[in-house]
Design a protein around this motif. Structure first.
Motif, PDB file in Angstrom:
ATOM      1  N   HIS A 120       1.185  -1.422   0.566  1.00 16.43           N
ATOM      2  CA  HIS A 120       0.133   0.348  -0.045  1.00 16.43           C
ATOM      3  C   HIS A 120       1.062   1.325   0.289  1.00 16.43           C
ATOM      4  O   HIS A 120       1.175   1.990   1.273  1.00 16.43           O
ATOM      5  N   PRO A 121       1.321   1.522  -1.321  1.00 13.58           N
ATOM      6  CA  PRO A 121       2.299   2.492  -1.031  1.00 13.58           C
ATOM      7  C   PRO A 121       1.646   4.036  -0.962  1.00 13.58           C
ATOM      8  O   PRO A 121       1.951   5.270  -0.457  1.00 13.58           O
ATOM      9  N   ARG A 122       0.131   3.592  -0.868  1.00 16.51           N
ATOM     10  CA  ARG A 122       0.012   5.739  -0.149  1.00 16.51           C
ATOM     11  C   ARG A 122      -0.424   5.182   1.174  1.00 16.51           C
ATOM     12  O   ARG A 122      -0.169   6.831   0.897  1.00 16.51           O
ATOM     13  N   ALA A 123      -0.466   4.684   1.849  1.00 19.45           N
ATOM     14  CA  ALA A 123      -0.494   4.182   3.225  1.00 19.45           C
ATOM     15  C   ALA A 123       0.561   4.698   3.590  1.00 19.45           C
ATOM     16  O   ALA A 123       1.566   5.574   4.573  1.00 19.45           O
ATOM     17  N   GLN A 124       2.258   4.465   2.767  1.00 18.53           N
ATOM     18  CA  GLN A 124       3.730   4.420   3.323  1.00 18.53           C
ATOM     19  C   GLN A 124       3.854   6.378   3.301  1.00 18.53           C
ATOM     20  O   GLN A 124       4.300   6.688   3.947  1.00 18.53           O
ATOM     21  N   LEU A 125       3.079   6.658   1.859  1.00 25.24           N
ATOM     22  CA  LEU A 125       3.407   8.397   1.385  1.00 25.24           C
ATOM     23  C   LEU A 125       2.665   9.329   2.649  1.00 25.24           C
ATOM     24  O   LEU A 125       3.704   9.668   3.050  1.00 25.24           O
ATOM     25  N   LEU A 126       1.618   8.564   3.230  1.00 21.04           N
ATOM     26  CA  LEU A 126       0.575   9.095   4.188  1.00 21.04           C
ATOM     27  C   LEU A 126       1.869   9.504   5.573  1.00 21.04           C
ATOM     28  O   LEU A 126       2.350   9.956   5.895  1.00 21.04           O
ATOM     29  N   TYR A 127       2.206   8.465   6.103  1.00 20.90           N
ATOM     30  CA  TYR A 127       3.296   7.945   7.289  1.00 20.90           C
ATOM     31  C   TYR A 127       3.881   8.693   6.804  1.00 20.90           C
ATOM     32  O   TYR A 127       4.931   9.503   7.963  1.00 20.90           O
ATOM     33  N   ALA A 128       4.544   8.931   6.283  1.00 21.84           N
ATOM     34  CA  ALA A 128       5.940   9.458   5.726  1.00 21.84           C
ATOM     35  C   ALA A 128       5.629  11.059   5.990  1.00 21.84           C
ATOM     36  O   ALA A 128       6.430  11.999   6.591  1.00 21.84           O
ATOM     37  N   LEU A 129       4.216  11.709   5.341  1.00 22.08           N
ATOM     38  CA  LEU A 129       4.526  12.840   5.487  1.00 22.08           C
ATOM     39  C   LEU A 129       3.852  12.948   6.462  1.00 22.08           C
ATOM     40  O   LEU A 129       4.389  14.728   7.422  1.00 22.08           O
ATOM     41  N   LEU A 130       2.998  12.273   7.762  1.00 16.21           N
ATOM     42  CA  LEU A 130       2.852  12.392   8.659  1.00 16.21           C
ATOM     43  C   LEU A 130       4.115  12.052   9.941  1.00 16.21           C
ATOM     44  O   LEU A 130       4.079  14.034  10.807  1.00 16.21           O
ATOM     45  N   ALA A 131       5.249  11.741   9.434  1.00 13.53           N
ATOM     46  CA  ALA A 131       6.822  12.332  10.258  1.00 13.53           C
ATOM     47  C   ALA A 131       7.278  13.037   9.851  1.00 13.53           C
ATOM     48  O   ALA A 131       8.515  14.175  10.592  1.00 13.53           O
ATOM     49  N   ALA A 132       7.590  14.062   8.847  1.00 11.83           N
ATOM     50  CA  ALA A 132       7.693  15.199   8.483  1.00 11.83           C
ATOM     51  C   ALA A 132       6.599  16.171   9.138  1.00 11.83           C
ATOM     52  O   ALA A 132       7.700  17.077   9.245  1.00 11.83           O
ATOM     53  N   LEU A 133       5.986  16.303   8.918  1.00  9.98           N
ATOM     54  CA  LEU A 133       5.407  16.814   9.773  1.00  9.98           C
ATOM     55  C   LEU A 133       5.393  17.185  10.950  1.00  9.98           C
ATOM     56  O   LEU A 133       5.770  18.833  12.071  1.00  9.98           O
ATOM     57  N   CYS A 134       6.064  15.753  11.321  1.00 12.73           N
ATOM     58  CA  CYS A 134       5.730  15.979  13.695  1.00 12.73           C
ATOM     59  C   CYS A 134       7.664  16.934  12.832  1.00 12.73           C
ATOM     60  O   CYS A 134       7.762  17.858  14.097  1.00 12.73           O
ATOM     61  N   PHE A 135       8.451  16.745  12.153  1.00 11.26           N
ATOM     62  CA  PHE A 135       9.284  17.304  12.045  1.00 11.26           C
ATOM     63  C   PHE A 135       9.489  19.070  12.180  1.00 11.26           C
ATOM     64  O   PHE A 135      10.088  19.423  12.789  1.00 11.26           O
ATOM     65  N   ALA A 136       8.653  18.770  10.910  1.00 12.44           N
ATOM     66  CA  ALA A 136       8.867  21.211  11.093  1.00 12.44           C
ATOM     67  C   ALA A 136       7.865  21.459  11.984  1.00 12.44           C
ATOM     68  O   ALA A 136       7.967  23.039  12.175  1.00 12.44           O
ATOM     69  N   LEU A 137       7.056  20.630  12.987  1.00 13.71           N
ATOM     70  CA  LEU A 137       6.469  21.183  13.902  1.00 13.71           C
ATOM     71  C   LEU A 137       7.392  21.247  15.304  1.00 13.71           C
ATOM     72  O   LEU A 137       7.917  22.456  15.835  1.00 13.71           O
ATOM     73  N   THR A 138       8.329  20.000  15.300  1.00 10.21           N
ATOM     74  CA  THR A 138       8.807  19.917  16.637  1.00 10.21           C
ATOM     75  C   THR A 138      10.485  20.478  16.590  1.00 10.21           C
ATOM     76  O   THR A 138      10.898  20.888  17.189  1.00 10.21           O
ATOM     77  N   ARG A 139      10.953  20.699  15.529  1.00 11.98           N
ATOM     78  CA  ARG A 139      12.124  20.289  15.571  1.00 11.98           C
ATOM     79  C   ARG A 139      12.626  19.199  15.983  1.00 11.98           C
ATOM     80  O   ARG A 139      13.945  19.782  16.332  1.00 11.98           O
ATOM     81  N   SER A 140      12.461  17.962  16.577  1.00  6.48           N
ATOM     82  CA  SER A 140      12.495  16.779  17.439  1.00  6.48           C
ATOM     83  C   SER A 140      13.067  15.746  16.217  1.00  6.48           C
ATOM     84  O   SER A 140      12.473  15.220  15.841  1.00  6.48           O
TER      85      SER A 140
END
Length: 302
Positions: A114-134
């Motif tokens: 399920h590549p769409r789910a993989q992409l969504l999870y990657a975007l969530l991880a990127a969003l977490c980094f953008a918001l927390t820088r952690s």
């Protein structure tokens, strides 16, 4: 929770030819002999050396594991025969254990489909980094997402099991042994039930559905699943069906190789299959996905 008609994560339909009447005895024997030539008997289970065995009898209903045949002596290999009422709990245990294995396979291995789910999870991880820088929090996101996938896979599979164990698997004899056109077989090794498979007729469209195929994990790698598949194909030949159609959500490559080794051809797949027990909530859509594969084996021209 409402449970619809018994359904299976792995299911097969046998599409009937025009003539659905039982074949004469001689013609049945001829077809079973042909099946025996197509699918040779399984090798004997390993054991102590013994004197050479007498030549096997000509293929027929008994040699191929028909209900009328006598069981072989202990240690002489796998025997497929019809279900007996005393084997209810053994069959339920094998079915339950086999379905429970789908939880980690669907949650983790299935993500690769399920590549769409993989992409969504990657975007969530990127969003977490953008918001927390952690980096630490960002690295924890994949672990949390996988934990959620496991949770929802377990939730759906347990709901499916609850349906199955309170419908057809609650009374195998009533659901499969009594109705015309239905049957339930067990694989026996050294006197123990080690595998199961069922067939059930659908009068509305003249099909027979194969359900509940499962093999005890301790006895895999001995060709038992293939023997169960052969039993269904022999059943189809004897009753003059034209093709066997298989649908499965199995993730393991070995399962798909098994179908191909029996002669099945992959004819399509879908990511929109609704597994019994699913609620289709937003959380399930995010963290539980299955891919439904269809296979077909043509036995004769329609």
């Amino acid at each position: 929770m409402h449970c619809g008609p018994p359904d299976m994560v792995c299911e097969t339909k046998i599409v009937a030819a025009e003539d659905h009447e039982a074949l004469p005895g001689a013609q049945k024997d001829a077809l079973l002999a042909a099946a025996g030539a197509m699918w040779p008997p399984l090798p004997a289970a390993p054991g102590p050396a013994a004197a050479p065995a007498a030549p096997p009898p000509a293929p027929g209903p008994q040699a191929l594991g028909g209900a009328g045949g006598a069981e072989p002596a202990e240690g002489r290999g796998v025997y497929i025969r019809e279900f007996r009422a005393a084997e209810q709990e053994a069959a339920r245990r094998i079915f339950y254990d086999g379905i429970m294995e789908r939880i980690p396979n669907t949650a983790f291995r299935g993500l690769r489909q399920h590549p769409r789910a993989q992409l969504l999870y990657a975007l969530l991880a990127a969003l977490c980094f953008a918001l927390t820088r952690s980096l630490l929090l960002t690295c924890l996101v994949p672990a949390g997402l996988l934990a959620l996938r496991y949770y929802y896979s377990r939730k759906v599979v347990l709901a499916y099991l609850d349906c199955a164990l309170h419908t057809d698997m609650a009374d195998i004899e009533q659901y499969y042994m009594k109705p015309p056109g239905s049957c339930f077989w067990v694989a026996v090794l050294d006197g123990n039930v080690v595998g199961i498979v069922a067939a059930r007729a659908h009068a509305a469209d003249n099909t027979v559905e194969l359900l509940r195929m499962s093999v005890d994990s301790r006895f895999r790698g001995k060709g038992i699943a293939k023997a169960l598949g052969r039993k269904v194909l022999e059943f189809a030949l004897v009753h003059n069906y034209s093709a066997v159609v298989l649908g499965t959500t199995a993730v393991k490559v070995a399962a798909h190789r098994l179908y191909e080794s029996l002669g099945f051809r992959h004819v399509g797949s879908s990511d929109r299959y609704v597994m019994p027990g699913m609620t289709l909530s937003l959380a399930e859509r995010l963290f539980f996905q299955v891919r439904y594969h269809r296979y077909r084996l043509q036995l004769r021209e329609e």
